[in-house]
Design an enzyme around this catalytic site. Sequence first.
Site, PDB file in Angstrom:
ATOM      1  N   HIS A  18      27.358 -29.785  -0.346  1.00 60.60           N
ATOM      2  CA  HIS A  18      27.304 -31.073  -1.043  1.00 60.60           C
ATOM      3  C   HIS A  18      27.947 -30.944  -2.403  1.00 60.60           C
ATOM      4  CE1 HIS A  18      24.039 -29.868  -3.703  1.00 60.60           C
ATOM      5  NE2 HIS A  18      23.370 -29.412  -2.652  1.00 60.60           N
ATOM      6  N   HIS A  21      27.661 -27.831  -4.700  1.00 59.87           N
ATOM      7  CA  HIS A  21      28.448 -26.651  -4.312  1.00 59.87           C
ATOM      8  C   HIS A  21      29.924 -26.844  -4.653  1.00 59.87           C
ATOM      9  CE1 HIS A  21      25.167 -26.809  -1.075  1.00 59.87           C
ATOM     10  NE2 HIS A  21      24.757 -26.028  -2.052  1.00 59.87           N
ATOM     11  N   CYS A 126       8.176 -18.855  -2.223  1.00 55.86           N
ATOM     12  CA  CYS A 126       8.893 -20.099  -1.892  1.00 55.86           C
ATOM     13  C   CYS A 126      10.104 -19.701  -1.069  1.00 55.86           C
ATOM     14  CB  CYS A 126       9.348 -20.833  -3.155  1.00 55.86           C
ATOM     15  SG  CYS A 126      10.541 -22.145  -2.756  1.00 55.86           S
ATOM     16  N   CYS A 129      13.529 -20.871  -2.532  1.00 55.85           N
ATOM     17  CA  CYS A 129      14.113 -20.006  -3.574  1.00 55.85           C
ATOM     18  C   CYS A 129      14.248 -18.570  -3.082  1.00 55.85           C
ATOM     19  CB  CYS A 129      13.220 -19.958  -4.814  1.00 55.85           C
ATOM     20  SG  CYS A 129      12.986 -21.522  -5.630  1.00 55.85           S
ATOM     21  N   CYS A 144       6.277 -25.028  -5.772  1.00 55.02           N
ATOM     22  CA  CYS A 144       7.420 -24.371  -6.416  1.00 55.02           C
ATOM     23  C   CYS A 144       7.980 -25.276  -7.519  1.00 55.02           C
ATOM     24  CB  CYS A 144       8.492 -24.111  -5.352  1.00 55.02           C
ATOM     25  SG  CYS A 144      10.121 -23.863  -6.044  1.00 55.02           S
ATOM     26  N   HIS A 147      11.594 -26.607  -6.065  1.00 54.97           N
ATOM     27  CA  HIS A 147      11.639 -27.435  -4.854  1.00 54.97           C
ATOM     28  C   HIS A 147      10.484 -28.423  -4.737  1.00 54.97           C
ATOM     29  CE1 HIS A 147      14.359 -24.126  -3.833  1.00 54.97           C
ATOM     30  NE2 HIS A 147      14.983 -25.034  -3.120  1.00 54.97           N
ATOM     31  N   LYS A 300      17.719 -33.767  -9.105  1.00 57.37           N
ATOM     32  CA  LYS A 300      18.801 -32.881  -8.697  1.00 57.37           C
ATOM     33  C   LYS A 300      19.325 -33.330  -7.338  1.00 57.37           C
ATOM     34  CE  LYS A 300      19.595 -28.035  -7.565  1.00 57.37           C
ATOM     35  NZ  LYS A 300      19.115 -27.249  -6.460  1.00 57.37           N
ATOM     36  N   LYS A 303      20.172 -31.044  -0.699  1.00 58.60           N
ATOM     37  CA  LYS A 303      19.953 -31.401   0.704  1.00 58.60           C
ATOM     38  C   LYS A 303      18.519 -31.841   0.894  1.00 58.60           C
ATOM     39  CE  LYS A 303      22.389 -27.296   0.974  1.00 58.60           C
ATOM     40  NZ  LYS A 303      22.366 -25.893   1.231  1.00 58.60           N
TER      41      LYS A 303
HETATM   42  N1  MSP Z   1      22.583 -18.413  -2.071  1.00 56.16           N
HETATM   43  C1  MSP Z   1      22.145 -18.662  -3.383  1.00 56.16           C
HETATM   44  C2  MSP Z   1      23.085 -18.050  -4.403  1.00 56.16           C
HETATM   45  C3  MSP Z   1      23.314 -16.586  -4.252  1.00 56.16           C
HETATM   46  S1  MSP Z   1      24.457 -15.995  -5.406  1.00 56.16           S
HETATM   47  C4  MSP Z   1      24.401 -14.371  -5.268  1.00 56.16           C
HETATM   48  C5  MSP Z   1      22.052 -20.155  -3.623  1.00 56.16           C
HETATM   49  N2  MSP Z   1      22.737 -20.919  -2.800  1.00 56.16           N
HETATM   50  S2  MSP Z   1      22.725 -22.532  -2.814  1.00 56.16           S
HETATM   51  O1  MSP Z   1      23.619 -22.904  -1.755  1.00 56.16           O
HETATM   52  O2  MSP Z   1      21.403 -23.030  -2.711  1.00 56.16           O
HETATM   53  O3  MSP Z   1      23.226 -23.003  -4.199  1.00 56.16           O
HETATM   54  C6  MSP Z   1      24.398 -22.556  -4.735  1.00 56.16           C
HETATM   55  C7  MSP Z   1      24.723 -23.177  -6.049  1.00 56.16           C
HETATM   56  O4  MSP Z   1      24.821 -24.592  -5.960  1.00 56.16           O
HETATM   57  C8  MSP Z   1      23.697 -22.873  -7.129  1.00 56.16           C
HETATM   58  O5  MSP Z   1      24.401 -22.408  -8.266  1.00 56.16           O
HETATM   59  C9  MSP Z   1      23.094 -24.189  -7.434  1.00 56.16           C
HETATM   60  O6  MSP Z   1      22.741 -24.317  -8.779  1.00 56.16           O
HETATM   61  C10 MSP Z   1      24.249 -25.130  -7.104  1.00 56.16           C
HETATM   62  N3  MSP Z   1      23.754 -26.468  -6.903  1.00 56.16           N
HETATM   63  C11 MSP Z   1      23.001 -26.940  -5.874  1.00 56.16           C
HETATM   64  N4  MSP Z   1      22.671 -28.230  -6.162  1.00 56.16           N
HETATM   65  C12 MSP Z   1      23.190 -28.597  -7.372  1.00 56.16           C
HETATM   66  C13 MSP Z   1      23.310 -29.792  -8.094  1.00 56.16           C
HETATM   67  N5  MSP Z   1      22.714 -30.891  -7.729  1.00 56.16           N
HETATM   68  N6  MSP Z   1      24.093 -29.793  -9.193  1.00 56.16           N
HETATM   69  C14 MSP Z   1      24.831 -28.708  -9.565  1.00 56.16           C
HETATM   70  N7  MSP Z   1      24.747 -27.574  -8.891  1.00 56.16           N
HETATM   71  C15 MSP Z   1      23.714 -27.403  -7.972  1.00 56.16           C
HETATM   72  O7  MSP Z   1      21.370 -20.557  -4.540  1.00 56.16           O
END
Ligand code: MSP
Length: 664
Positions: A18, A21, A126, A129, A144, A147, A300, A303
């Site tokens: 999304h 990412h 959690c 996380c 958490c 979440h 935030k 998903k």
């Molecule tokens: N797998 C772990 C990261 C491991 S790094 C060694 C993880 N994955 S994640 O897919 O959940 O999230 C990845 C990144 O996307 C995180 O940096 C997270 O902050 C970012 N984002 C997810 N939702 C977000 C927003 N709504 N806004 C900005 N970034 C956010 O965590």
Amino acid sequence: MKPFYATTPIYYVNDLPHIGHIYTTVVGDALTRFHRLVGDPTRFLTGTDEHGQKIQKAAAEQGVSPIALADRVVARYRELWKLYGIANDDFIRTTEERHRRGVEAFIARIDSAGDLYTAKHEGWYCSGCELFYTEKELDAEKRCPIHETPCVRTSEENVFFRLSRYAEPLLSHIESHPEFIRPETRRAEVVSFIRGGLNDLSVSRTKIEWGIPFPGRPGHVVYVWLDALANYITALGFATADDALYRKFWESPDSTRIHLIGKDILRQHAVYWPAFLLSAGVPLPTSVWAHGWWLRDGKKISKSVGAIVRPDDLARDFGPDAVRYFLLREMAFGQDASFSDEAFLARYNADLANDLGNTVSRVAALCRQSFGRAPGVPCAANDVHRVYRRVRDEWKTAMGELAFHRALEAVWKLLSEINGYVVTREPWKIRKQEGASRPLHRILYSAAEGVRLAAVLLSPFMPATSRKIFETLGLPAEDPVTADLRWGGLRLDAPLPEAPALFPRADAAAYLKGEPVDKVEPEKREKAETTLAPEPRATSAAAPPETTQAASPSDGKIGIEEFQKVRLVTAKIVAAERVPKSNKLMRLQVDLGSEQRQVVAGIAAKYSAEELVGRNVVVVANLRPAKLMGVESNGMVLAAAVGETGEPSLLAVADGIPPGTRVK
Ligand code: MSP
């Protein structure tokens, strides 16, 4: 020329990507494109985090194996990165063999430092996380903090890492390296977390199978964060015979190593990861840069929250570069920002369609009209060049501070300078008086070279757009290199192809109502607009219309004689009623002094019939009659289209001006 290495978090594969990412990845791409452009040896890594309870659970729910789920989601990531023009040098998956071997070697080093032991573990877990929380971090319902879902009391025998040993070394590193945790607020957060006391960290799991087997501990798999964090060095060939990249981009004291992350994964990157590295005797990253969250309705975007922004739809409707631009311009890196379709469309129309798109097409059209090709005489001593030098420095400084929005603001200053320069030099007058003279060549050279350089500065942010601009100027459609940052790269006398508008203006009101986006190319705009209202934000000073030039199909401008064909007159509304079954249309009887006629206007959502009767308005009097919802209309009432929804606001006529007075 110092080696520069940037990484994004590796993304979980439990669900599709999304906007959050996309954001970190676009940031990494812009940053590394910038470093390549200024000549640094650069490497950009992204990838996917495929082990752990979260993925195992999601796969079980979908009735597929974890690797099948991962393969499917990884394919989506790869497609999306391609669509968004992400130029990553490597893509690592934690299920790859090269990663497993690197993790094993990394753990062996930590083990030989005496930092691992086995013990029984009990705590609040959690799975979102993949983290244990202490009682004091949770609320009464043991939810958490990220979440907001209940944590589960978990008890098992785990391998522990002696994190507690590293509190002091970490604090002293943070203190002596102010650049280590950015921005400032995040550093303070980490320091206070460490000062609160560090417990040893459990780094193995026995209750799940989906992970890397823990070396020397049968029945245990490696804790997903220890596994995942190691990707930043395993992808470089850490502890392998083929470790040239590792030595160049990680081990070399000259290298800059930046982890771009979201603020929710700060603790893992600024406490656990450096502690693992200290234990293994591996250098620490230069900086861990945590950005804020994209929010929707104050929450935030994620998903689980369900507020997913449509990256595919936006990219399809407006182009991936428009989304990249919005993300980088709207969020001050480090702070939270809100995502809304309204804000997106406002920036799209004002910054991209108007400021950028119009400047490029205007300058290219002036060159084509004047010479039939690019200017043939260079010019270096001019205001555009002076402003460019200042802007380039601002852009560089801002990029060094990861202030992407400021770097973009600097480029916009250059665009506005180019527009102002063209307006004050009036090349159309020179052409009329002198033809394609040397001064005209020099003026248009300065403007076109300014546009080329704006495209170079924009290339880290909007690579495809910048290539299109080069093409419009008769240059190869390629990513620029360091030498292209120097004034003087325009190709003299190059043929200029006719190019479509870079960012056709979008019908914001239609899009926001969920209708298919209707884009209007500049040249078609005059015909399509129902009012003669000024642009909502005309920051780019348009060149005034040429007095003798006939309508030019390529830059959307018309000559004065064209404009004079439109008969604008004042009129008084003498009667008004809504058109049945229409929310928008109002049937008006208007007095034009010498005659009375019927006009249908799209103003019923804003004005009631009572408010309208007696008002003085401006009417286009010589429009061909048309039928709107079956009702004949003989003319058009002018209104300003306010804001992105285009809400009509009738143009006022001062008291005392009688109906039928000509408006010029
Ligand atoms: N797998 C772990 C990261 C491991 S790094 C060694 C993880 N994955 S994640 O897919 O959940 O999230 C990845 C990144 O996307 C995180 O940096 C997270 O902050 C970012 N984002 C997810 N939702 C977000 C927003 N709504 N806004 C900005 N970034 C956010 O965590």
